[in-house]
Design a protein around this motif. Structure first.
Motif, PDB file in Angstrom:
ATOM      1  N   GLU A 159       0.832  -1.211   0.000  1.00 13.89           N
ATOM      2  CA  GLU A 159       0.000   0.000   0.000  1.00 13.89           C
ATOM      3  C   GLU A 159       0.859   1.250   0.000  1.00 13.89           C
ATOM      4  OE1 GLU A 159      -3.628  -0.157   0.049  1.00 13.89           O
ATOM      5  OE2 GLU A 159      -2.987  -2.153  -0.559  1.00 13.89           O
ATOM      6  N   ILE A 160       2.073   1.132   0.555  1.00 12.14           N
ATOM      7  CA  ILE A 160       2.981   2.283   0.648  1.00 12.14           C
ATOM      8  C   ILE A 160       3.951   2.266  -0.532  1.00 12.14           C
ATOM      9  CG2 ILE A 160       4.789   3.355   2.044  1.00 12.14           C
ATOM     10  CD1 ILE A 160       3.399   2.015   4.502  1.00 12.14           C
ATOM     11  N   PHE A 161       4.509   1.060  -0.797  1.00 10.42           N
ATOM     12  CA  PHE A 161       5.406   0.867  -1.930  1.00 10.42           C
ATOM     13  C   PHE A 161       4.693  -0.089  -2.907  1.00 10.42           C
ATOM     14  CE2 PHE A 161       8.629   3.326  -0.354  1.00 10.42           C
ATOM     15  CZ  PHE A 161       9.577   2.756   0.492  1.00 10.42           C
ATOM     16  N   LEU A 183       3.895  13.723  -5.681  1.00 12.30           N
ATOM     17  CA  LEU A 183       5.334  13.768  -5.370  1.00 12.30           C
ATOM     18  C   LEU A 183       5.758  15.200  -5.062  1.00 12.30           C
ATOM     19  CD1 LEU A 183       8.048  12.036  -5.482  1.00 12.30           C
ATOM     20  CD2 LEU A 183       8.325  13.022  -7.772  1.00 12.30           C
ATOM     21  N   PRO A 184       6.493  15.405  -3.961  1.00  5.19           N
ATOM     22  CA  PRO A 184       6.981  16.760  -3.675  1.00  5.19           C
ATOM     23  C   PRO A 184       7.873  17.262  -4.811  1.00  5.19           C
ATOM     24  CG  PRO A 184       7.453  15.265  -1.851  1.00  5.19           C
ATOM     25  CD  PRO A 184       6.888  14.428  -2.940  1.00  5.19           C
ATOM     26  N   GLU A 185       7.919  18.583  -4.959  1.00  6.70           N
ATOM     27  CA  GLU A 185       8.741  19.142  -6.033  1.00  6.70           C
ATOM     28  C   GLU A 185      10.191  18.724  -5.844  1.00  6.70           C
ATOM     29  OE1 GLU A 185       8.848  23.419  -6.335  1.00  6.70           O
ATOM     30  OE2 GLU A 185      10.290  23.193  -7.994  1.00  6.70           O
ATOM     31  N   ARG A 270      10.189   4.972   4.389  1.00  4.96           N
ATOM     32  CA  ARG A 270      10.323   5.187   2.938  1.00  4.96           C
ATOM     33  C   ARG A 270      11.780   4.968   2.496  1.00  4.96           C
ATOM     34  NH1 ARG A 270       5.585   5.855   4.226  1.00  4.96           N
ATOM     35  NH2 ARG A 270       4.066   7.221   3.182  1.00  4.96           N
ATOM     36  N   VAL A 271      12.318   3.822   2.878  1.00 12.07           N
ATOM     37  CA  VAL A 271      13.724   3.529   2.588  1.00 12.07           C
ATOM     38  C   VAL A 271      13.840   2.206   1.839  1.00 12.07           C
ATOM     39  CG1 VAL A 271      15.929   2.885   3.674  1.00 12.07           C
ATOM     40  CG2 VAL A 271      14.662   4.863   4.510  1.00 12.07           C
ATOM     41  N   PHE A 272      14.698   2.215   0.797  1.00  7.66           N
ATOM     42  CA  PHE A 272      15.139   0.979   0.136  1.00  7.66           C
ATOM     43  C   PHE A 272      16.512   0.645   0.709  1.00  7.66           C
ATOM     44  CE2 PHE A 272      11.651   1.312  -2.433  1.00  7.66           C
ATOM     45  CZ  PHE A 272      11.778   1.431  -3.821  1.00  7.66           C
ATOM     46  N   ILE A 273      16.761  -0.622   1.011  1.00  4.71           N
ATOM     47  CA  ILE A 273      18.056  -1.046   1.544  1.00  4.71           C
ATOM     48  C   ILE A 273      18.689  -2.022   0.566  1.00  4.71           C
ATOM     49  CG2 ILE A 273      19.235  -2.159   3.490  1.00  4.71           C
ATOM     50  CD1 ILE A 273      16.234  -1.282   4.834  1.00  4.71           C
ATOM     51  N   SER A 274      19.932  -1.714   0.198  1.00  9.05           N
ATOM     52  CA  SER A 274      20.590  -2.513  -0.841  1.00  9.05           C
ATOM     53  C   SER A 274      21.260  -3.737  -0.231  1.00  9.05           C
ATOM     54  CB  SER A 274      21.634  -1.671  -1.570  1.00  9.05           C
ATOM     55  OG  SER A 274      22.780  -1.529  -0.735  1.00  9.05           O
ATOM     56  N   ARG A 279      21.333   2.554   2.544  1.00  6.20           N
ATOM     57  CA  ARG A 279      19.951   2.977   2.720  1.00  6.20           C
ATOM     58  C   ARG A 279      19.654   4.134   1.772  1.00  6.20           C
ATOM     59  NH1 ARG A 279      17.693   1.080   7.535  1.00  6.20           N
ATOM     60  NH2 ARG A 279      16.267   2.864   7.684  1.00  6.20           N
ATOM     61  N   HIS A 280      18.582   3.987   1.018  1.00  3.83           N
ATOM     62  CA  HIS A 280      18.214   5.006   0.036  1.00  3.83           C
ATOM     63  C   HIS A 280      16.818   5.515   0.352  1.00  3.83           C
ATOM     64  CE1 HIS A 280      21.667   3.955  -2.516  1.00  3.83           C
ATOM     65  NE2 HIS A 280      21.368   2.697  -2.266  1.00  3.83           N
ATOM     66  N   LYS A 281      16.725   6.766   0.736  1.00  2.00           N
ATOM     67  CA  LYS A 281      15.432   7.380   1.039  1.00  2.00           C
ATOM     68  C   LYS A 281      14.745   7.741  -0.273  1.00  2.00           C
ATOM     69  CE  LYS A 281      12.515   9.638   3.912  1.00  2.00           C
ATOM     70  NZ  LYS A 281      11.458   9.761   2.897  1.00  2.00           N
ATOM     71  N   VAL A 282      13.461   7.398  -0.367  1.00  3.07           N
ATOM     72  CA  VAL A 282      12.684   7.759  -1.560  1.00  3.07           C
ATOM     73  C   VAL A 282      11.401   8.435  -1.119  1.00  3.07           C
ATOM     74  CG1 VAL A 282      13.634   5.855  -2.941  1.00  3.07           C
ATOM     75  CG2 VAL A 282      11.501   5.528  -1.668  1.00  3.07           C
ATOM     76  N   ASP A 283      10.819   9.211  -2.007  1.00  2.00           N
ATOM     77  CA  ASP A 283       9.514   9.806  -1.724  1.00  2.00           C
ATOM     78  C   ASP A 283       8.390   8.912  -2.244  1.00  2.00           C
ATOM     79  OD1 ASP A 283      11.347  12.576  -2.495  1.00  2.00           O
ATOM     80  OD2 ASP A 283      10.309  12.440  -0.563  1.00  2.00           O
TER      81      ASP A 283
END
Lengths: 439, 105
Positions: A159-161, A183-185, A270-274, A279-283
């Motif tokens: 629901e979030i991703f 999506l924020p600017e 809201r983080v992807f982890i490789s 850690r990669h923050k995404v909107d």
């Protein structure tokens, strides 16, 4: 044959008629009013590209055969052209298809989910414990997500991703579209792209393109980070040329060898982890997990340890059970890609082979399967890959040598006409194939 | 009634209907589609009637079909995708396609 008492003469002569019949295999049109309640029973699990095509082809070609289609959803939302919703070029109703056309052809469409198959008794058990008997069974259930392959990616996380990698009721692609609109600017859109094999090899890259198309118009400083569990992808040269040409530096593609494999997510943060712990923050995050065959194929023992179903590529008969043919993404169809066109093309051979077997006849010899995958990169800009598959002489199938292939590479200054025509042909493909599935 | 005689009766009725009206999608469907032509429908529409920008091939002259196919195969005729598809079929298969589509008239 050469004349009727009312004075009309048939257009085709007896000789032409005989020539047509003499062909190795043919399908026969028949009025939909013909029902054959005492005839052979063909049951189809799955009402998508494979199953709907199979059911329709069966009713047209074999009017004496009872066809039942088992499908959980009341209409079919195509994954193809779902990316165009993200690009703002289509709305959900335009990619949603009714089963009424199949009903009008005499397909008994049962809105339910197949829960189990008894290959000895030749019965399918539905979620509500109803049992449906078959003489031949076509299984075209599609894929399921290997949620355990990405830590933290449970049902709630979708629901979030959203994955938006199965049409379902259309909610997944709708969630992702709304997230992109909000999506924020200058925000970041992340994608997590799976390793092979997965449904629709060029799909994630068309998705990147359509997201970029939306962002270029509405949020031009936004960025797309495409984390990939692979080091190469379908139509890669064409996509990367097009991205540079249309979207500048908006898109960054991170291959597996540069730590692009996402192995965990934290939806709340809201983080992807490789794979190596970055850690990669995404909107906005689109997670397309690794895949395997849908549960009905695995739970019934049709699939092997790979999670996909081994089949005879000349009939699609499942190796694991008699009288069952498995088509579409769920099967091991290599070298054919997991595409809608392949499911549609192979469905006909599967049905013809199944019915032939019931009649004690041989399956149509020397089948030829066809695929064209179109990808939209922007407005008036699409590319394609085509392939024609046939027997390899060793019991398997191969891409026909010296044929098929990719759209030519080159700048728009040289190829604008080709790119625009391919975009038009893609639209025509969508209309034609959904007609071949549902009308 | 055997399958074949049942098929002939259905086919004969369809042929009569086909003889008295121009070929349309519904009538074209009454003519049997060989397996080799099934793959074409995904772009060229039911019975080759065409969709959008993808041309109609129903009723294409038989000899012209084969000649056009050859020019796609040799990449002599300007094309976006047929020049990639044409080399994928044998001469016999192309003849069967030409027979089928040319009879849809």
């Amino acid at each position: 044959m050469n004349g009727f008492s009312n004075g009309f003469s048939p257009k085709l002569t007896r000789r032409h008629f005989g020539a047509l019949l003499a062909g190795s295999a043919f399908t026969l049109a028949a009025p939909a009013i013909l029902r054959a309640d005492s005839g052979p029973r063909l049951v189809v699990i799955g009402g998508g590209f494979g199953g709907a095509s199979a059911a329709r082809f069966a009713r047209i070609s074999y009017p004496d055969v009872n066809v039942t289609l088992i499908e959980p959803y009341d209409s079919f939302v195509t994954c193809p052209y779902g990316n165009l919703i993200l690009g703002g070029k289509r709305a959900l109703p335009q990619i949603t298809h009714s089963y009424d056309g199949l009903r009008a052809r005499g397909v008994d469409v049962v809105q339910n989910r197949a829960r189990d198959i008894d290959p000895v008794a030749k019965r399918v058990t539905l979620a509500d414990d109803t049992r449906i008997a078959y003489d031949k069974l076509i299984v075209s259930p599609g894929i399921a997500l290997r949620r355990d392959a990405i830590e933290g990616y449970d049902e709630a996380a979708s629901e979030i991703f959203p994955h938006a990698w199965m049409g379902g009721d259309g909610s997944q692609i709708s969630i992702l579209r709304r997230q992109l609109e909000a999506l924020p600017e200058g925000g970041v859109v992340g994608l997590a792209i799976p390793p092979n094999p997965f449904r629709c090899p060029p799909g994630p890259y068309e998705r990147i393109s359509m997201i970029a198309h939306h962002l270029k118009q509405h949020n031009p400083r936004a960025k797309i980070l495409a984390f990939d569990a692979k080091d190469g992808f379908s139509k890669q040269g064409l996509f990367q040329d097009g991205w540079a040409e249309l979207y500048g530096d908006m898109i960054e593609w991170i291959p597996a060898s540069q730590d692009g494999t996402i192995t965990a997510v934290d939806p709340q943060e809201r983080v992807f982890i490789s794979e190596f712990g970055e850690r990669h923050k995404v909107d906005v995050g689109n997670v397309i997990p690794p895949q395997y065959a849908a549960a009905i194929a695995r739970d019934t023992g049709l699939a092997d340890d790979s999670g996909w179903v081994p089949v005879d590529p000349l009939t699609f008969a499942a190796e694991a059970a008699p009288d069952i043919h498995v088509i579409g993404d769920a099967n091991i169809g290599s070298p054919m890609p997991k595409s809608g066109y392949v499911a549609n093309s192979t469905s006909k051979q599967a049905v013809a082979a199944a019915i032939a077997d019931l009649r004690g006849e041989a399956a149509p010899a020397d089948p030829v399967y066809f695929n064209t995958c179109y990808s939209h990169l922007g407005d008036d800009y699409a590319v394609s890959v085509a392939a024609i598959f046939r027997k390899d002489g060793e019991g398997g199938i191969m891409a026909t040598p010296d044929s098929g292939g990719l759209s030519p590479r080159g700048p728009l200054s040289e190829l604008a006409y080709n790119r625009r025509r391919e975009a038009e042909y893609a639209d025509a493909w969508y209309d034609s194939i959904t007609t071949d599935m549902f009308s | 009634m055997s399958f074949l005689s049942q098929a002939l009766r259905g086919g004969a009725l369809a042929l009569v209907l086909g003889a008295v009206a121009p070929i349309g999608a519904a009538q074209a469907e009454e003519i049997r589609t060989p397996m080799i032509a099934q793959g074409c429908a995904g772009c060229h529409g039911q019975s080759g009637v065409g969709t959008g920008s993808v041309p109609q091939i129903a009723g294409y002259g038989r000899d012209a079909f084969i000649t056009t196919w050859e020019s796609f195969r040799k990449d002599e005729r300007p094309a976006t995708i047929m020049n990639r598809i044409a080399p994928g079929y044998t001469d016999d298969e192309v003849a069967a396609l030409a027979d089928y589509f040319s009879q849809l008239r």
